[in-house]
Design an enzyme around this catalytic site. Structure first.
Site, PDB file in Angstrom:
ATOM      1  N   GLN A   1       5.047 -19.927 -12.289  1.00 32.99           N
ATOM      2  CA  GLN A   1       4.917 -19.126 -11.085  1.00 32.99           C
ATOM      3  C   GLN A   1       3.875 -18.032 -11.235  1.00 32.99           C
ATOM      4  O   GLN A   1       3.353 -17.792 -12.322  1.00 32.99           O
ATOM      5  CB  GLN A   1       6.268 -18.491 -10.754  1.00 32.99           C
ATOM      6  CG  GLN A   1       6.814 -17.647 -11.886  1.00 32.99           C
ATOM      7  CD  GLN A   1       8.231 -17.182 -11.640  1.00 32.99           C
ATOM      8  OE1 GLN A   1       8.427 -15.995 -11.383  1.00 32.99           O
ATOM      9  NE2 GLN A   1       9.201 -18.074 -11.716  1.00 32.99           N
TER      10      GLN A   1
ATOM     11  N   HIS B   1       2.843 -14.052  -8.931  1.00 35.00           N
ATOM     12  CA  HIS B   1       3.181 -13.121  -7.859  1.00 35.00           C
ATOM     13  C   HIS B   1       1.895 -12.493  -7.334  1.00 35.00           C
ATOM     14  O   HIS B   1       0.997 -12.175  -8.113  1.00 35.00           O
ATOM     15  CB  HIS B   1       4.116 -12.021  -8.364  1.00 35.00           C
ATOM     16  CG  HIS B   1       5.317 -12.535  -9.087  1.00 35.00           C
ATOM     17  ND1 HIS B   1       6.338 -13.207  -8.457  1.00 35.00           N
ATOM     18  CD2 HIS B   1       5.644 -12.504 -10.401  1.00 35.00           C
ATOM     19  CE1 HIS B   1       7.249 -13.545  -9.353  1.00 35.00           C
ATOM     20  NE2 HIS B   1       6.857 -13.136 -10.536  1.00 35.00           N
TER      21      HIS B   1
ATOM     22  N   GLU C   1       5.916  -7.180 -12.635  1.00 29.91           N
ATOM     23  CA  GLU C   1       7.187  -7.168 -13.360  1.00 29.91           C
ATOM     24  C   GLU C   1       6.995  -6.560 -14.744  1.00 29.91           C
ATOM     25  O   GLU C   1       5.910  -6.620 -15.307  1.00 29.91           O
ATOM     26  CB  GLU C   1       7.717  -8.597 -13.564  1.00 29.91           C
ATOM     27  CG  GLU C   1       7.969  -9.364 -12.323  1.00 29.91           C
ATOM     28  CD  GLU C   1       8.339 -10.821 -12.583  1.00 29.91           C
ATOM     29  OE1 GLU C   1       9.056 -11.377 -11.756  1.00 29.91           O
ATOM     30  OE2 GLU C   1       7.907 -11.408 -13.604  1.00 29.91           O
TER      31      GLU C   1
ATOM     32  N   HIS D   1       2.840 -17.457 -15.136  1.00 35.44           N
ATOM     33  CA  HIS D   1       3.812 -17.217 -16.196  1.00 35.44           C
ATOM     34  C   HIS D   1       5.091 -18.009 -15.954  1.00 35.44           C
ATOM     35  O   HIS D   1       5.355 -18.462 -14.844  1.00 35.44           O
ATOM     36  CB  HIS D   1       4.131 -15.722 -16.323  1.00 35.44           C
ATOM     37  CG  HIS D   1       4.804 -15.150 -15.112  1.00 35.44           C
ATOM     38  ND1 HIS D   1       4.117 -14.844 -13.951  1.00 35.44           N
ATOM     39  CD2 HIS D   1       6.099 -14.831 -14.878  1.00 35.44           C
ATOM     40  CE1 HIS D   1       4.965 -14.357 -13.055  1.00 35.44           C
ATOM     41  NE2 HIS D   1       6.180 -14.338 -13.605  1.00 35.44           N
TER      42      HIS D   1
ATOM     43  N   ARG E   1       5.619 -20.613  -6.623  1.00 40.91           N
ATOM     44  CA  ARG E   1       5.814 -21.601  -7.686  1.00 40.91           C
ATOM     45  C   ARG E   1       4.709 -22.650  -7.690  1.00 40.91           C
ATOM     46  O   ARG E   1       4.363 -23.199  -6.651  1.00 40.91           O
ATOM     47  CB  ARG E   1       7.158 -22.298  -7.513  1.00 40.91           C
ATOM     48  CG  ARG E   1       8.339 -21.413  -7.717  1.00 40.91           C
ATOM     49  CD  ARG E   1       9.654 -22.196  -7.580  1.00 40.91           C
ATOM     50  NE  ARG E   1      10.764 -21.277  -7.572  1.00 40.91           N
ATOM     51  CZ  ARG E   1      11.272 -20.737  -6.463  1.00 40.91           C
ATOM     52  NH1 ARG E   1      10.803 -21.052  -5.287  1.00 40.91           N
ATOM     53  NH2 ARG E   1      12.276 -19.894  -6.548  1.00 40.91           N
TER      54      ARG E   1
END
Length: 173
Positions: free
Chosen positions: A50, A52, A69, A126, A146
């Site tokens: 995935q 972001h 994150e 990642h 994804r």
């Protein structure tokens, strides 16, 4: 806001509800929605490959801020690994390798250790491998795009949605 809101111990409120009702507890933060969420992740199986988006892309395409994150590694089974980044030389090679499923050639692997603190910025491909327990702190956003999910299905028997084209837009090459 994300769907994985945190409960607040000693109250009947979620963290987002507490943030909305008592902004004074959060200092000078001016966000309209609660800006953080945290969770313990225990990977019994490989997490999807995935990425972001950053804030600009997230607002333009998903009406949401991005989702950087931070991961604190709590424990790691021997041989467990994470995918972090890719080996494609340019966008064309990245696209070809993703669509042909050349994951072992494409992905870069890291072998985290207990106590590692890992920053996962927006725009990085990642995945967390099987056998890792971690504490994640991220923005309260559900912007996970994804690239591959190992043909897994949800509780209704449907394959989870892939977002390959958005991911390719987001990923750096």
């Amino acid at each position: 806001a994300g769907n994985e809101d945190n409960g607040v111990v000693g109250s009947n409120l979620s963290l987002s509800q507490l943030y909305k009702a008592h902004r004074e507890l959060f200092g000078n933060i001016t966000n309209e929605i609660c800006p953080i969420k945290d969770m313990i992740v225990d990977t019994k199986q490989q997490v999807s490959i995935q990425c972001h988006p950053d804030d600009e892309y997230g607002m333009k395409h998903d009406n949401s801020l991005g989702k950087p994150e931070r991961l604190l590694i709590i424990s790691v089974e021997p041989g467990s690994k994470m995918e972090f980044g890719h080996n494609a030389k340019n966008k064309e090679e990245l696209r070809k390798m993703v669509y042909s499923g050349e994951w072992d050639k494409l992905l870069r692997y890291e072998y985290p250790k207990e106590g590692d603190f890992i920053y996962v910025p927006s725009g990085i491909m990642h995945a967390v491998g099987k056998g890792i327990v971690l504490f994640e702190v991220s923005r309260n956003a559900d912007l996970t795009h994804r690239l591959d999910d190992y043909d897994r299905v949800d509780k209704n028997g449907n394959k989870r949605q892939l977002n390959i084209e958005k991911s390719l837009d987001i990923l750096e090459a």
